[in-house]
Design a protein around this motif. Structure first.
Motif, PDB file in Angstrom:
ATOM      1  N   ARG A 165       0.842  -1.193   0.000  1.00 29.41           N
ATOM      2  CA  ARG A 165       0.000   0.000   0.000  1.00 29.41           C
ATOM      3  C   ARG A 165       0.885   1.254   0.000  1.00 29.41           C
ATOM      4  N   ILE A 166       0.655   2.122  -0.990  1.00 30.57           N
ATOM      5  CA  ILE A 166       1.432   3.355  -1.119  1.00 30.57           C
ATOM      6  C   ILE A 166       0.454   4.515  -1.311  1.00 30.57           C
ATOM      7  N   TYR A 167       0.703   5.601  -0.612  1.00 31.88           N
ATOM      8  CA  TYR A 167      -0.119   6.813  -0.757  1.00 31.88           C
ATOM      9  C   TYR A 167       0.692   7.891  -1.471  1.00 31.88           C
ATOM     10  N   THR A 168       0.076   8.534  -2.450  1.00 29.86           N
ATOM     11  CA  THR A 168       0.762   9.588  -3.194  1.00 29.86           C
ATOM     12  C   THR A 168      -0.078  10.855  -3.185  1.00 29.86           C
ATOM     13  N   ASP A 169       0.595  11.988  -3.290  1.00 30.10           N
ATOM     14  CA  ASP A 169      -0.127  13.257  -3.344  1.00 30.10           C
ATOM     15  C   ASP A 169       0.775  14.322  -3.945  1.00 30.10           C
ATOM     16  N   GLY A 170       0.132  15.321  -4.517  1.00 28.28           N
ATOM     17  CA  GLY A 170       0.841  16.484  -5.046  1.00 28.28           C
ATOM     18  C   GLY A 170       0.228  17.739  -4.461  1.00 28.28           C
ATOM     19  N   SER A 171       1.048  18.751  -4.290  1.00 23.65           N
ATOM     20  CA  SER A 171       0.548  20.007  -3.718  1.00 23.65           C
ATOM     21  C   SER A 171       1.160  21.178  -4.461  1.00 23.65           C
ATOM     22  N   ALA A 172       0.341  22.157  -4.790  1.00 19.86           N
ATOM     23  CA  ALA A 172       0.822  23.352  -5.480  1.00 19.86           C
ATOM     24  C   ALA A 172       0.386  24.580  -4.702  1.00 19.86           C
ATOM     25  N   GLY A 189       4.975   4.406   4.620  1.00 17.40           N
ATOM     26  CA  GLY A 189       4.669   4.013   5.989  1.00 17.40           C
ATOM     27  C   GLY A 189       5.466   4.870   6.963  1.00 17.40           C
ATOM     28  N   PRO A 190       5.178   4.761   8.264  1.00 12.54           N
ATOM     29  CA  PRO A 190       5.873   5.570   9.265  1.00 12.54           C
ATOM     30  C   PRO A 190       7.380   5.333   9.236  1.00 12.54           C
ATOM     31  N   GLN A 191       8.140   6.423   9.100  1.00 10.50           N
ATOM     32  CA  GLN A 191       9.601   6.388   9.129  1.00 10.50           C
ATOM     33  C   GLN A 191      10.204   5.518   8.034  1.00 10.50           C
ATOM     34  N   ASP A 192       9.445   5.234   6.983  1.00 17.17           N
ATOM     35  CA  ASP A 192       9.989   4.414   5.898  1.00 17.17           C
ATOM     36  C   ASP A 192      11.017   5.240   5.113  1.00 17.17           C
ATOM     37  N   PRO A 193      12.228   4.708   4.902  1.00 17.38           N
ATOM     38  CA  PRO A 193      13.258   5.476   4.204  1.00 17.38           C
ATOM     39  C   PRO A 193      12.902   5.786   2.754  1.00 17.38           C
ATOM     40  N   LYS A 194      11.900   5.084   2.181  1.00 17.48           N
ATOM     41  CA  LYS A 194      11.498   5.362   0.807  1.00 17.48           C
ATOM     42  C   LYS A 194      10.512   6.511   0.709  1.00 17.48           C
ATOM     43  N   ASN A 195       9.991   7.016   1.829  1.00 18.05           N
ATOM     44  CA  ASN A 195       9.063   8.142   1.781  1.00 18.05           C
ATOM     45  C   ASN A 195       9.698   9.312   1.032  1.00 18.05           C
ATOM     46  N   VAL A 196       8.882  10.005   0.252  1.00 24.62           N
ATOM     47  CA  VAL A 196       9.379  11.097  -0.590  1.00 24.62           C
ATOM     48  C   VAL A 196       8.696  12.407  -0.225  1.00 24.62           C
TER      49      VAL A 196
END
Length: 331
Positions: A165-172, A189-196
């Motif tokens: 499960r991955i959540y994505t979002d964009g903000s302008a 996920g919490p503290q996941d090193p792949k978080n962007v």
């Protein structure tokens, strides 16, 4: 079942950071990486490898200070092995007349067999199945579509059938106005090193590009042997890569108004990764997109939104320092 026997290889490093005989390729490679004019070979026995290494000691040193420690001094002449197979490059006298040699893939006289060495603790296998080695030029290249279609994919281990499960979002910030800046957020996920959490690249700073870029980054960072569920509050991003692209391709990437499709570059990159995953594992590695209501009670979506907003603020700070893109409004 007893472990499969493996033939031990001995890697002789005659000229490198620390010359000697090594029994694993990873350590031997570290001795030649970045070394000017490395000399090394693989042998079936320790004695042969040691004899190759000892050849470097034939010429006595007139100074206790090794020229290898001083890059301003020429490298000492090392006698070539008796076999042509062990001689990489011309003799030392001729080599000095040319440019300083550099290490490339074609310099390797041997290739460690797949699976000879385990990855060190904490390491991740970064193998990209889209890459191939050109045996003529010695360069790493992307495979052609024809090459990819002919590839026979095989599982290298147990497949995890649990969707990731991955959540994505964009903000302008200031979306639609001149000077808008956008950010990208991907939450594993919490503290996941792949978080962007990053600023949107390029001069086209729009919310739609940020949403698509977040999906692209999620695919780039995800394992290729897992089924994915990507959660986003952007119906636009979902429809671009699940429905609308079909007609766009048929119409030569023109929309219903006969105008070029916006954000075609991002849509094509996402489709390329989705198609690659299908070639690798079919339904076992498929990607499902799930729409969620933004700014509601979904913890994952809220976390992705925070990451995206932080990325947009970073973009704003970069522009203030004169280091960011000069944005303009588009959608």
């Amino acid at each position: 079942m007893p472990a499969k026997n493996k033939t031990t290889k001995y890697y002789g490093v005659q000229s490198g950071h620390v010359p000697g005989v090594y029994t694993d390729w990873g350590t031997a490679e570290a001795q030649i990486r970045g070394w000017k004019g490395p000399r090394f070979r693989a042998f079936p026995t320790h004695a042969e490898a040691q004899a190759f290494v000892d050849q470097a000691n034939i010429q006595p040193s007139s100074n206790s200070h090794s020229t290898a420690d001083d890059p301003s001094q020429p490298s000492p002449s090392i006698p070539a092995p008796q076999s042509d197979e062990g001689d990489i490059g011309p003799p030392a006298a001729k080599r000095r007349k040319k440019e300083t040699p550099t290490t490339s893939i074609t310099d390797f006289l041997f290739d460690p067999s797949p699976g000879d060495d385990d990855l060190p603790p904490g390491a991740e296998d970064g193998f990209d199945p889209r890459l191939t080695l050109n045996p003529v030029t010695g360069k790493i290249e992307y495979k052609t579509d024809t090459h990819l279609q002919k590839t026979k994919w095989q599982a290298t281990g147990p497949v995890d059938n649990t969707p990731l499960r991955i959540y994505t979002d964009g903000s302008a910030l200031g979306n639609g106005a001149h000077g808008a800046v956008a950010g990208v957020g991907v939450y594993f996920g919490p503290q996941d090193p792949k978080n962007v959490s990053e600023a949107l690249a390029g001069t086209r700073q729009t919310n739609q590009r940020a949403e698509l870029t977040a999906v692209l980054r999620a695919l780039e960072l995800s394992p290729r042997n897992r089924m994915l569920h990507i959660y986003t509050d952007s119906n636009y991003a979902i429809k671009c890569v699940t429905e609308w692209f079909v007609k766009w391709r048929e119409n030569g990437w023109l929309n219903s108004a006969k105008k070029p499709v916006e954000n075609k570059d991002l849509v094509e990159k996402i489709l390329g990764l989705l198609e690659e995953r299908h070639r690798i594992g079919g339904s076992r590695t498929r990607v499902e997109f799930v729409w969620v209501k933004g700014h509601a009670a979904d913890v994952g979506n809220n976390a992705a939104d925070e990451l995206a907003v932080a990325g947009a603020r970073e973009a704003k700070e970069l522009i203030a320092m004169g280091a960011g893109p000069s944005a303009h409004a588009e959608d």
